[in-house]
Design an enzyme around this catalytic site. Structure first.
Site, PDB file in Angstrom:
ATOM      1  N   ARG A 219       0.872  -1.193   0.000  1.00  0.00           N
ATOM      2  CA  ARG A 219       0.000   0.000   0.000  1.00  0.00           C
ATOM      3  C   ARG A 219       0.896   1.227   0.000  1.00  0.00           C
ATOM      4  O   ARG A 219       1.501   1.554   1.009  1.00  0.00           O
ATOM      5  CB  ARG A 219      -0.916  -0.032   1.237  1.00  0.00           C
ATOM      6  CG  ARG A 219      -1.491   1.332   1.570  1.00  0.00           C
ATOM      7  CD  ARG A 219      -2.587   1.294   2.596  1.00  0.00           C
ATOM      8  NE  ARG A 219      -2.212   0.807   3.914  1.00  0.00           N
ATOM      9  CZ  ARG A 219      -1.491   1.486   4.817  1.00  0.00           C
ATOM     10  NH1 ARG A 219      -1.008   2.689   4.527  1.00  0.00           N
ATOM     11  NH2 ARG A 219      -1.237   0.961   5.994  1.00  0.00           N
ATOM     12  N   HIS A 223      -3.268   4.558   4.781  1.00  0.00           N
ATOM     13  CA  HIS A 223      -4.411   3.632   4.869  1.00  0.00           C
ATOM     14  C   HIS A 223      -5.665   4.267   4.271  1.00  0.00           C
ATOM     15  O   HIS A 223      -6.351   3.683   3.442  1.00  0.00           O
ATOM     16  CB  HIS A 223      -4.637   3.254   6.335  1.00  0.00           C
ATOM     17  CG  HIS A 223      -5.852   2.418   6.554  1.00  0.00           C
ATOM     18  ND1 HIS A 223      -5.912   1.089   6.201  1.00  0.00           N
ATOM     19  CD2 HIS A 223      -7.065   2.731   7.076  1.00  0.00           C
ATOM     20  CE1 HIS A 223      -7.126   0.615   6.498  1.00  0.00           C
ATOM     21  NE2 HIS A 223      -7.832   1.589   7.029  1.00  0.00           N
ATOM     22  N   TYR A 232       4.432   5.215  11.633  1.00  0.00           N
ATOM     23  CA  TYR A 232       4.712   3.787  11.853  1.00  0.00           C
ATOM     24  C   TYR A 232       5.559   3.126  10.759  1.00  0.00           C
ATOM     25  O   TYR A 232       5.918   1.968  10.896  1.00  0.00           O
ATOM     26  CB  TYR A 232       3.408   3.002  12.068  1.00  0.00           C
ATOM     27  CG  TYR A 232       2.397   3.119  10.940  1.00  0.00           C
ATOM     28  CD1 TYR A 232       2.507   2.329   9.795  1.00  0.00           C
ATOM     29  CD2 TYR A 232       1.331   4.000  11.014  1.00  0.00           C
ATOM     30  CE1 TYR A 232       1.579   2.421   8.771  1.00  0.00           C
ATOM     31  CE2 TYR A 232       0.395   4.110   9.993  1.00  0.00           C
ATOM     32  CZ  TYR A 232       0.528   3.317   8.883  1.00  0.00           C
ATOM     33  OH  TYR A 232      -0.387   3.415   7.856  1.00  0.00           O
TER      34      TYR A 232
HETATM   35  C1  LIG Z   1     -14.282  -6.309  11.969  1.00  0.00           C
HETATM   36  C2  LIG Z   1     -13.465  -5.070  11.867  1.00  0.00           C
HETATM   37  N1  LIG Z   1     -12.577  -4.773  12.835  1.00  0.00           N
HETATM   38  C3  LIG Z   1     -11.820  -3.660  12.748  1.00  0.00           C
HETATM   39  C4  LIG Z   1     -11.980  -2.795  11.701  1.00  0.00           C
HETATM   40  C5  LIG Z   1     -11.137  -1.515  11.631  1.00  0.00           C
HETATM   41  N2  LIG Z   1     -10.226  -1.602  10.502  1.00  0.00           N
HETATM   42  C6  LIG Z   1     -10.484  -1.003   9.335  1.00  0.00           C
HETATM   43  S1  LIG Z   1      -9.323  -1.284   8.188  1.00  0.00           S
HETATM   44  C7  LIG Z   1      -8.386  -2.184   9.278  1.00  0.00           C
HETATM   45  C8  LIG Z   1      -7.083  -2.807   8.815  1.00  0.00           C
HETATM   46  C9  LIG Z   1      -7.303  -3.846   7.782  1.00  0.00           C
HETATM   47  O1  LIG Z   1      -6.100  -4.242   7.216  1.00  0.00           O
HETATM   48  P1  LIG Z   1      -6.010  -5.256   6.029  1.00  0.00           P
HETATM   49  O2  LIG Z   1      -7.042  -6.344   6.169  1.00  0.00           O
HETATM   50  O3  LIG Z   1      -4.611  -5.689   5.878  1.00  0.00           O
HETATM   51  O4  LIG Z   1      -6.505  -4.409   4.752  1.00  0.00           O
HETATM   52  P2  LIG Z   1      -5.923  -3.065   4.113  1.00  0.00           P
HETATM   53  O5  LIG Z   1      -6.656  -1.917   4.758  1.00  0.00           O
HETATM   54  O6  LIG Z   1      -4.454  -3.031   4.350  1.00  0.00           O
HETATM   55  O7  LIG Z   1      -6.275  -3.161   2.678  1.00  0.00           O
HETATM   56  C10 LIG Z   1      -9.008  -2.262  10.513  1.00  0.00           C
HETATM   57  C11 LIG Z   1      -8.466  -2.969  11.673  1.00  0.00           C
HETATM   58  C12 LIG Z   1     -12.926  -3.134  10.706  1.00  0.00           C
HETATM   59  N3  LIG Z   1     -13.127  -2.383   9.618  1.00  0.00           N
HETATM   60  N4  LIG Z   1     -13.650  -4.275  10.815  1.00  0.00           N
END
Ligand SMILES: Cc1ncc(C[n+]2csc(CCOP(=O)(O)OP(=O)(O)O)c2C)c(N)n1
Length: 320
Positions: A219, A223, A232
């Site tokens: 990425r 985010h 970070y």
């Molecule tokens: C069930 C749930 N818990 C926490 C969140 C908060 N949250 C949003 S994005 C994220 C990180 C997700 O990372 P990843 O799966 O690696 O996907 P990326 O955003 O890097 O594409 C979190 C913890 C959420 N959206 N849903």
């Protein structure tokens, strides 16, 4: 694939700009992950289904969803923004990994109806730690449903690096524990992603069961626009991944093979600019959503609780 990736990146940049102008509430960028999203989506057959997350706007644009409809939810207007049935694209899931079990349910139901519909689930590395991911992987394998889980390992789940996410040697290894096929692929190589997703979908459709594919990617952007990645991660890491840019790689390959030249690239870039201009123009006004619509398509017959919430919201917004 190259055209879709260039158009996708231009769309992505436009969406980021619209966020800074206050036209969109939030935007999770796909920058750097175009090979995964485009290579994966272009492997789908017409009747297959895509189950995207919030990260996967470029995948939806590639699938043919109107780019403005893709952004409609992020403007704070309507639930999905596009018609899932028409495009065979489920609504983008923000709750992590929930799209995975939806895909298992849809393909299981399709099989019972005698159809060979397969599904591609897009998920992040962080999402693999969710209970929903476990349940979806397990049901998919036990029921032998034709689902391909494409994990875009972009190295970070907001501020959590992938080595804090799992103790497994790779995310693809998880497939072994569920009794399904696992693949590991260079997620910045569009041709490789397309080849492995096509193969996994074909095997799944032929009754070979589901598969997990881990695509190594990155990425490049924060985010979302609400994130501060300098807190970070190091710039040097980002720069190292910029040098593995998936678009530059595919362009170099196609130029070397004589498939594309300067004029061809200009035509692709012009098409991308045109799309960005159309998106800008169509999103230049503010939506005027009716707050009551929030409740309109939740249940065929609203529950007493929802009816009460609807009344409360309408009372509040009238006062406001
Ligand atoms: C069930 C749930 N818990 C926490 C969140 C908060 N949250 C949003 S994005 C994220 C990180 C997700 O990372 P990843 O799966 O690696 O996907 P990326 O955003 O890097 O594409 C979190 C913890 C959420 N959206 N849903």
């Amino acid at each position: 694939m190259l055209r879709a990736m260039v158009v996708g990146r231009r769309f992505d940049r436009q969406a980021g700009a619209l966020t800074r102008q206050g036209r969109l509430a939030v935007y999770p960028s796909s920058h750097g992950q175009e090979a995964c999203q485009v290579g994966g989506v272009l492997a789908l057959a017409e009747d297959d289904w895509l189950f995207p997350t919030y990260r996967d706007c470029v995948a939806l644009v590639t699938r043919g969803v109107d780019p403005v409809e893709v952004l409609t939810l992020l403007r704070g207007d309507w639930h999905s923004g596009y018609d899932p049935d028409r495009h065979r694209c489920a609504p983008q899931c923000t709750p992590l990994a929930t799209n995975a079990s939806h895909a298992v349910g849809l393909t299981y139901a399709a099989r019972r109806k005698g159809r060979d519909t397969a599904a591609l689930v897009l998920m992040g590395d962080g999402a693999t730690s969710e209970g929903d991911a476990h349940e979806a992987y397990n049901f998919a394998a036990v029921w032998n449903t034709p689902v391909v889980f494409l994990i875009q390992n972009n190295q970070w789940a907001i501020s959590v690096p992938v080595h804090r996410q799992t103790a497994a040697p790779t995310l693809a290894h998880k497939a072994i524990g569920y009794g399904m096929r696992g693949y590991h692929v260079d997620g910045n190589d569009a041709a490789a992603v397309h080849a492995v997703v096509s193969r996994a979908l074909a095997e799944a459709r032929a009754g070979g069961g589901p598969a997990i594919i881990e695509a190594q990617t990155y990425r490049i952007d924060p985010h979302t626009n609400a994130d501060a990645p300098q807190r970070y991660r190091d710039d040097a890491e980002v720069e190292a991944w910029r040098r593995r840019d998936p678009i530059a790689r595919l362009e170099a390959l196609l130029r070397a093979e004589g498939v594309v030249d300067d004029a061809g690239m200009r035509r692709i870039e012009d098409a991308a600019e045109e799309l960005a201009a159309r998106v800008r123009e169509r999103l230049s006004g503010d939506p005027e959503p009716d707050p009551a619509e929030l409740f309109a398509h939740v249940y065929a017959a609203p529950t007493a609780q929802l009816a009460r919430q609807r009344r409360e919201l309408l009372d509040e917004t009238r006062e406001g």
